[in-house]
Enzyme design. Structure first.
Site, PDB file in Angstrom:
ATOM      1  N   GLU A   1      -3.483 -27.489  25.126  1.00 25.79           N
ATOM      2  CA  GLU A   1      -3.554 -28.087  23.786  1.00 25.79           C
ATOM      3  C   GLU A   1      -2.317 -27.750  22.963  1.00 25.79           C
ATOM      4  OE1 GLU A   1      -5.612 -30.287  23.280  1.00 25.79           O
ATOM      5  OE2 GLU A   1      -6.884 -29.880  25.010  1.00 25.79           O
TER       6      GLU A   1
ATOM      7  N   HIS B   1       0.347 -30.176  23.681  1.00 24.19           N
ATOM      8  CA  HIS B   1       0.199 -31.432  22.941  1.00 24.19           C
ATOM      9  C   HIS B   1       0.813 -31.314  21.549  1.00 24.19           C
ATOM     10  CE1 HIS B   1      -2.032 -33.593  25.860  1.00 24.19           C
ATOM     11  NE2 HIS B   1      -3.151 -32.897  25.770  1.00 24.19           N
TER      12      HIS B   1
END
Length: 349
Positions: free
Chosen positions: A158, A161
């Site tokens: 994450e 990202h």
């Protein structure tokens, strides 16, 4: 990323000008038929005004989209006092990639999953870092089910990202699919409502020919406008979803590789994905639906539609197949683990 961003900005303009072209052809012909007189003007949209509106819409989506996504699943920003280990891991990972530490939010859910969005605040609340440029969200189910190295790998995924601005891009890319989807739904319900009204006898008229023609004209105009809106919205929904799908699938592969590089353990993320893939179909529908806020494409693992016995998810309705097959992602990570000679049970599997 530049090409994708260009398409994201371009599609709303094409969408509006498609409607404008239809208004100046089919719309004017319909207007002349309805009024029984020629119409010498044309519909016009000022390019500057349209540019301002589109950019403002994208800016509003960028600004408030994350809050909407986070609020839809009940995410809550947590401090380092509540989850010290998670904060410490996220701080260390962010330092490794020379990135600002994102905010950390937790969703109370048995579904093991995680996602990231742009922006560092939820409903005015902030985490420990006021300069955060994103928010990493994990569920309590994820924290409970994964081992420490697996949880670290998911956080790294994450964080990748956020670092690669995937969260920013996907937040903005969410705008047109959502607008076209709800426009198409609205047009469908207009047609359905008119059908029910006429079927119930609401279209009968005992008045003179003039009133009868007026009613017929109104019905034809409503039907044509609704059908055109439905067709154009569906077409651009398909185009924007295709773009969204390509972006989402590509970013998942890229984030997987980045997480493997950050943690040095592709096997850990492969093991985490395997756990999520095995767990998701076993969970009750009601638990999965709590995470169904239209944020399907953002999750580290998709909410599998096969686990649902009744209706489809809203998110899989709007954004179908936004993730690569989980088995393919696991295989790639296992291959990467073998290439880097990382000994683990997953790598040997």
């Amino acid at each position: 990323m530049i090409a994708a961003l260009g398409l994201i900005v371009l599609l709303p303009f094409v969408f509006v000008y498609t409607f404008l072209f239809l208004a100046n052809t089919l719309g004017i012909a319909l207007l002349e038929w309805a009024t029984e007189r020629p119409y010498h003007g044309e519909f016009y949209v000022d390019p500057i005004v349209l540019t301002v509106v589109v950019l403002a819409g994208l800016a509003l989506q960028y600004r408030y989209g994350p809050r909407t996504a986070l609020g839809s699943v009940g995410a809550r920003v947590v401090s380092s006092d509540e989850y010290p280990d998670l904060h410490a891991t996220l701080t260390r990972l962010a330092a490794q990639v020379d990135a600002s530490k994102p905010d950390l939010a937790v969703v109370s859910s048995e579904v093991p999953n995680a996602f990231a969005v742009a922006g560092g605040s939820i409903r005015g609340l902030r985490g420990d870092d006021p300069g955060a440029t994103g928010t990493v969200v994990v569920t309590t189910g994820l924290i409970e089910r994964l081992e420490d190295d697996e949880l670290e790998a998911v956080l790294a995924h994450e964080l990748a990202h956020v670092k690669n601005r995937d969260a920013n891009l996907m937040t903005v890319a969410w705008l047109l699919p959502t607008i076209t989807y709800y426009l198409a739904i609205a047009a469908f319900y207009v047609l359905y409502g008119l059908y029910r009204l006429l079927g119930a006898g609401g279209g009968s008229s005992r008045s003179g020919n003039s009133d009868g023609r007026g009613l017929a004209v109104a019905i034809v105009v409503i039907v044509v406008c609704a059908v055109v809106t439905l067709a154009v919205s569906a077409m651009f929904w398909a185009a924007s979803v295709l773009l969204y799908r390509v972006l989402s699938r590509h970013r998942e592969y890229a984030a997987d590789r980045a997480a493997a590089a950050i943690t040095g353990s592709p096997a850990a993320l492969a093991s985490a994905l395997e756990t999520l893939d095995e767990t998701m179909p076993e969970l009750p529908d009601r638990d999965l639906r709590k995470l169904d806020g239209g944020t399907e494409a953002l999750y580290v693992a998709p909410l599998e539609a096969r686990a649902f016995g009744s209706k489809e998810l809203v998110s899989t309705d709007i954004f179908p197949d936004t993730h690569p097959p989980t088995e393919d992602r696991i295989d790639r990570l296992r291959e990467l683990a073998r290439e880097t000679d990382v000994p683990s049970e997953v790598a040997r599997g």
